[in-house]
Design an enzyme around this catalytic site. Structure first.
Site, PDB file in Angstrom:
ATOM      1  N   THR A   1       0.810  -1.222   0.000  1.00 46.98           N
ATOM      2  CA  THR A   1       0.000   0.000   0.000  1.00 46.98           C
ATOM      3  C   THR A   1       0.841   1.268   0.000  1.00 46.98           C
ATOM      4  O   THR A   1       0.293   2.367  -0.073  1.00 46.98           O
ATOM      5  CB  THR A   1      -0.928   0.039   1.227  1.00 46.98           C
ATOM      6  OG1 THR A   1      -0.130  -0.019   2.419  1.00 46.98           O
ATOM      7  CG2 THR A   1      -1.913  -1.118   1.209  1.00 46.98           C
ATOM      8  N   LYS A   2       2.153   1.138   0.070  1.00 46.83           N
ATOM      9  CA  LYS A   2       3.013   2.315   0.142  1.00 46.83           C
ATOM     10  C   LYS A   2       3.263   2.904  -1.253  1.00 46.83           C
ATOM     11  O   LYS A   2       3.052   2.247  -2.270  1.00 46.83           O
ATOM     12  CB  LYS A   2       4.345   1.945   0.812  1.00 46.83           C
ATOM     13  CG  LYS A   2       4.196   1.381   2.215  1.00 46.83           C
ATOM     14  CD  LYS A   2       3.496   2.357   3.150  1.00 46.83           C
ATOM     15  CE  LYS A   2       3.522   1.920   4.610  1.00 46.83           C
ATOM     16  NZ  LYS A   2       2.628   0.821   4.923  1.00 46.83           N
TER      17      LYS A   2
END
Length: 372
Positions: free
Chosen positions: A192-193
């Protein structure tokens, strides 16, 4: 196309057959260190490991305390606890969701004493050795004030930059990148980064040669030479395939961060009269890992959006000081009202750079429909 680039990168690793501590890992370490203007980088198994090993390298353990925020992913406090040290929380500023430096200064005057230049927590008698500012949602914490506080009280500054690679802050006329401001910076490459892998991964950066030497030992079983172990350590090594994937994504980081900013600006313009929109402080340049709004009607809005097929997320539904496993720390509901308010009202909207204009318009129109 990124997908083809990634497949080619993976195929090359498979062809070489070097899966652990290979050339792609070393290349990634060099590039990340250079990117944030640090001398050294050590690739590790996750962002959590990055924080944990950074604290270990600084010698943190039982009898010590570390200051941080109650409004973050659990790993921030967990890493402290895993060393045997105690997390001490300071409330946040609701504008940025980051640690409030003014409250930090006031807390120290009220709750601490100073002995031989060291900060002692009166209630527990613990020596406070470090502070972990979290650069939440892509925006840096107020590092100028935090650095000044840390220098005054001989604290090590370990940045939790898991969500903020590429973010910048202007300090005394110079722009500094997240992770490259304190003594140690920690990154996550969770999917998700902004800079992501196909699984877990992390990185620690520093310009301190001795800390780097310790980290090299700690992340690989304390091994300095093959089968020669100079200390105990952990098995926390970023694998070669993940490094190859991250290197591909690293080439696109600037473009993707720019697209996130475009989505942020579009959302802000359309939603400013409906909800409390996120703000970037004047001395910051955010990379918008999350777009977090606030509204007292958060839960109803989330359900409404879900029915329309729009995924949202709550960061974070229960602040760290109220987590069941931290009951022994003695915190209570009401101790950190800003963090608790954020937990009740915050909602993260989609901000992936792959979103189309039609999808963004659909999201905004749905929120406008909800509020009428």
């Amino acid at each position: 196309m990124t997908k083809k680039e990634i497949y080619r990168a993976i195929a090359l690793v498979l062809k070489r057959g070097n899966f652990i501590l290979g050339p792609k890992v070393r290349e990634l370490e060099r590039k990340i260190a250079r990117y944030v203007n640090r001398s050294y980088a050590v690739a590790v198994g996750s962002g959590t490991d990055a924080l944990h090993l950074a604290l270990r390298a600084e010698g943190l353990g039982k009898g010590d305390a570390v200051i941080t925020t109650p409004y973050s992913f659990f790993a921030t406090a967990e890493a402290i606890s895993l060393t045997g040290a105690r997390p001490i929380f300071i409330d946040i500023d609701l504008t940025s969701y980051n640690l409030d430096s003014q409250q930090l200064a006031e807390w120290a005057k009220r709750e601490c004493s100073v002995r031989r230049g060291k900060l002692i927590h009166k209630k527990t008698g613990l020596l406070i050795k470090a502070i972990i500012p979290v650069h939440l949602f892509g925006q840096c914490a107020p590092m100028k004030e935090i650095l000044e506080f840390a220098r005054t009280h001989s604290l090590t500054v370990i940045e939790d930059a898991a969500q903020s690679i590429g973010a910048k802050q202007r300090i005394k006329g110079k722009w500094w990148k997240a992770g490259g401001i304190g003594e140690i910076g920690c990154f996550s490459f969770y999917p998700t980064k902004n800079l992501w892998a196909f699984g877990d991964g992390g990185m620690i950066v520093t310009s301190d040669k001795e800390i780097y030497r310790r980290l090299r030992l700690l992340h690989n079983h304390g091994m300095g030479k093959k089968n020669i172990h100079f200390s105990l350590g952990w098995n926390s090594r970023l694998d070669e395939i993940q490094a190859a994937i991250i290197l591909v994504n690293f080439k696109h980081l600037k473009t993707r961060n720019k697209r996130r900013r475009e989505i942020y600006l579009f959302y802000n313009e359309r939603l400013k009269d409906k909800v409390i929109i996120p703000q970037v402080l004047p001395f910051n340049r955010s990379v918008f890992n999350q777009y977090v709004i606030r509204t007292p009607e958060r839960d109803a809005l989330r359900l409404f959006l879900k029915k329309k097929g729009i995924a949202t997320e709550i960061y974070y539904p229960l602040p760290l000081h109220l987590q069941p496993c931290y009951k022994n720390l003695g915190y209570r509901l009401g101790d950190f009202p800003m963090a608790e308010k954020a937990s009740r009202e915050s909602l993260a909207l989609p901000i992936d750079p792959a979103l189309t204009e039609e999808e963004i318009e659909y999201i905004v129109s749905a929120i406008e429909d909800f509020f009428g």
